[in-house]
Enzyme design. Structure first.
Site, mmCIF file in Angstrom:
data_model
loop_
_atom_site.group_PDB
_atom_site.id
_atom_site.type_symbol
_atom_site.label_atom_id
_atom_site.label_comp_id
_atom_site.label_asym_id
_atom_site.label_seq_id
_atom_site.Cartn_x
_atom_site.Cartn_y
_atom_site.Cartn_z
ATOM 1 N N ASP A 158 -3.848 9.114 14.030
ATOM 2 C CA ASP A 158 -4.491 8.806 12.743
ATOM 3 C C ASP A 158 -5.104 7.405 12.792
ATOM 4 O O ASP A 158 -4.964 6.627 11.851
ATOM 5 C CB ASP A 158 -3.482 8.915 11.604
ATOM 6 C CG ASP A 158 -4.162 8.958 10.233
ATOM 7 O OD1 ASP A 158 -5.361 9.306 10.182
ATOM 8 O OD2 ASP A 158 -3.502 8.646 9.232
ATOM 9 N N GLY A 218 0.833 -1.197 0.000
ATOM 10 C CA GLY A 218 0.000 0.000 0.000
ATOM 11 C C GLY A 218 0.867 1.246 0.000
ATOM 12 O O GLY A 218 2.089 1.180 0.138
#
Length: 529
Positions: A130, A15
């Site tokens: 996050d 990713g």
């Protein structure tokens, strides 16, 4: 040819994001890891480099409960990378997209697992900043939170950069305003993640980032579809005022009755896999639930009136989805246990030291060996050498010995040894000195030893990973040494070579002051495994 960074061979891209790319990689000793390679522009920034070293050090302190722990990191030139444990399984965002929302015991186990991870992260003084559904990986044994402590590496002042830093759908109001963050921001994100997991919708809707951020600031979350018990916890986690949110530890207290993190992890794994515990559960008043059983309505609360996860009871009006990859985990666990029964009498590999399992401690004329937190410390008096053996015999046919160590005080050398004995003093010793020199020495009782390689210069670091191989072939022992994933020394010994026996760690001080070395890890495995 696959790219190699820091000794890790990048195999395929997993990713990418704002900070860089994540790759599946092979480790120098044959395992798998996830390697995040930071964008070169960031790696060249002096301010980023300072934050990188500080935040990686903090991330290393995070306990492994329900996280993907940091294994290694490096920075130099245009390259900065972070290595974490590889977790096989989809991320939560993809799983909900493909399989639909979670419910019942699966949703409860997810809530407990992420709360457990946050407790460990906050306990190490780290704020995730996050937390989002794509940062939760669903392993066969439960959820694992990744990227903790790393989002803040690119933190700057101001709302615009905070919006880029965070993910709007899960940002707390104070994060939207650009205020200094506390662990309460992660709790808000936890509420958003659990709401998404249980309903398949973002609690403040989608659309343009500005619209989402406005709703976070001004509107309440949409939580219809959540089971009533867990909905109450999520509502409190999503309070606009951070002072009204429970802490991560209070979330755990509400979900599983205030148990310790290790027990909470067992609850997650037992519920997630649907496997019954082999012995009485740590929490006798928390009945195990099955991933394929009908969902119940647990009484879930937060202090001051904590509840417990309750026994399942049928609920009408909504068909519960059985996730194939979750239900199958129980079969995998049982099959693995059955396959392991005949091997119970055999030693398993690799051996990884916790330094509490019979490693020698105490003081002698030459110095002191002691446990230091989760590590092992040797303090050596001037002119002396200490060597300590692991409480596990080497395998036949060659061995790989590895350790992470840091020279914390004084001057001298330290490292690992193999094919020896702590009592006889015979051994092959692999050392790195405070001046950055590496050596391979054959030690023999009553002699000063024979240098088989070095001293030679090598690139050392504040914390060094030392890997040594003692391999048998054709009547001789082949010796190789890696320092921080780079091969730095090779030698062989055909003069009455030593055979498999013991392995361990060593340290030797200079002539004028004590030497103090801390070992944070130690592992043995058969060569070629």
């Amino acid at each position: 040819m696959n790219e190699v960074i820091g000794g890790y061979t990048l195999r395929r891209l997993l990713g990418s994001g704002g900070m860089g790319e994540v790759h599946l990689a092979s480790t120098p000793t044959g395992g798998l890891a996830a390697v995040k390679v930071i964008h070169p522009a960031l790696a060249r920034d002096p301010a980023f480099r300072r934050r990188f070293e500080r935040e990686v050090a903090a991330a290393r302190r995070v306990a492994r409960f329900c996280t993907a722990p940091v294994l290694d990191a490096g920075i130099g030139g245009d390259v900065a990378y972070l290595v974490t444990e590889y977790v096989k399984g989809p991320d939560l965002a993809q799983a909900v997209h493909d399989q639909g929302p979670l419910s019942g015991g699966n949703l409860e186990a997810l809530a407990v697992g992420i709360a457990t991870a946050l407790s460990a992260i906050h306990g190490a003084g780290v704020i995730h900043r996050d937390l989002k559904s794509s940062n939760v990986l669903l392993s066969p044994l439960g959820p694992r939170v990744i990227d903790f402590g790393i989002a803040q590496l690119v933190e700057h002042d101001g709302l615009a950069s905070q919006a880029i830093l965070g993910t709007p759908a899960f940002m707390a109001p104070e994060q939207v305003r650009g205020e200094p963050l506390t662990p309460a921001a992660d709790v808000f994100a936890w509420g958003g993640v659990i709401a998404f997991a249980g309903t398949g919708r973002l609690p403040f809707g989608g659309g343009a980032p500005g619209e989402v951020l406005y709703r976070i600031m001004q509107e309440g979350p949409r939580l219809d579809g959540l089971d009533e018990g867990i909905r109450q916890v999520v509502e409190r986690a999503l309070a606009k005022d951070p002072r009204l949110r429970p802490t991560a530890q209070q979330l755990l207290a509400g979900l599983v009755g205030g148990t310790r993190l290790a027990a909470a992890t067992e609850v997650v794994e037992r519920t997630w896999t649907g496997a019954a515990p082999a012995t009485a559960p740590l929490l006798p008043d928390v009945p195990p639930t099955s991933s394929s059983a009908p969902s119940g309505r647990p009484t879930v609360g937060v202090p001051p009136a904590p509840g417990r996860l309750g026994a399942p009871e049928p609920r009408s009006g909504r068909k519960r989805r059985r996730w194939p990859w979750v239900a199958g985990a129980a079969a995998l666990v049982l099959a693995a246990a059955a396959a392991a029964v005949p091997a119970l009498s055999r030693e398993s590999w690799p051996y990884e030291a916790g330094f509490g399992d019979s490693w020698a401690v105490g003081t002698s004329e030459g110095g002191t060996a002691r446990q230091s937190g989760s590590g092992y410390e040797l303090v050596v008096k001037p002119g002396w050498r200490l060597w300590k053996s692991a409480p596990r015999q080497e395998p036949a046919g060659g061995v790989i010995v590895s350790a992470k160590a840091a020279l914390e005080e004084g001057a001298g050398e330290y490292g690992v040894w193999c094919h020896g004995s702590a009592s006889s003093a015979d051994r092959y010793e692999f050392g790195v000195s405070s001046s950055g020199k590496v050596t391979i020495v054959k030690r023999r009782a009553g002699t000063r030893g024979t240098t088989l390689y070095g001293p030679a210069s090598a690139q050392s670091a504040a914390v060094n990973r030392i890997v040594a191989e003692c391999g048998e072939s054709g009547g001789k022992v082949t010796l190789r040494m890696w320092l921080n994933e780079r091969l730095v020394a090779e030698a062989s010994d055909a003069d009455a070579p030593y055979g498999p026996n013991e392995s361990g760690v060593h340290a030797a001080s200079g002539a004028t002051a004590d030497l103090r070395v801390r070992f944070d890890s130690f592992a043995l495995r058969p060569a070629g495994q």
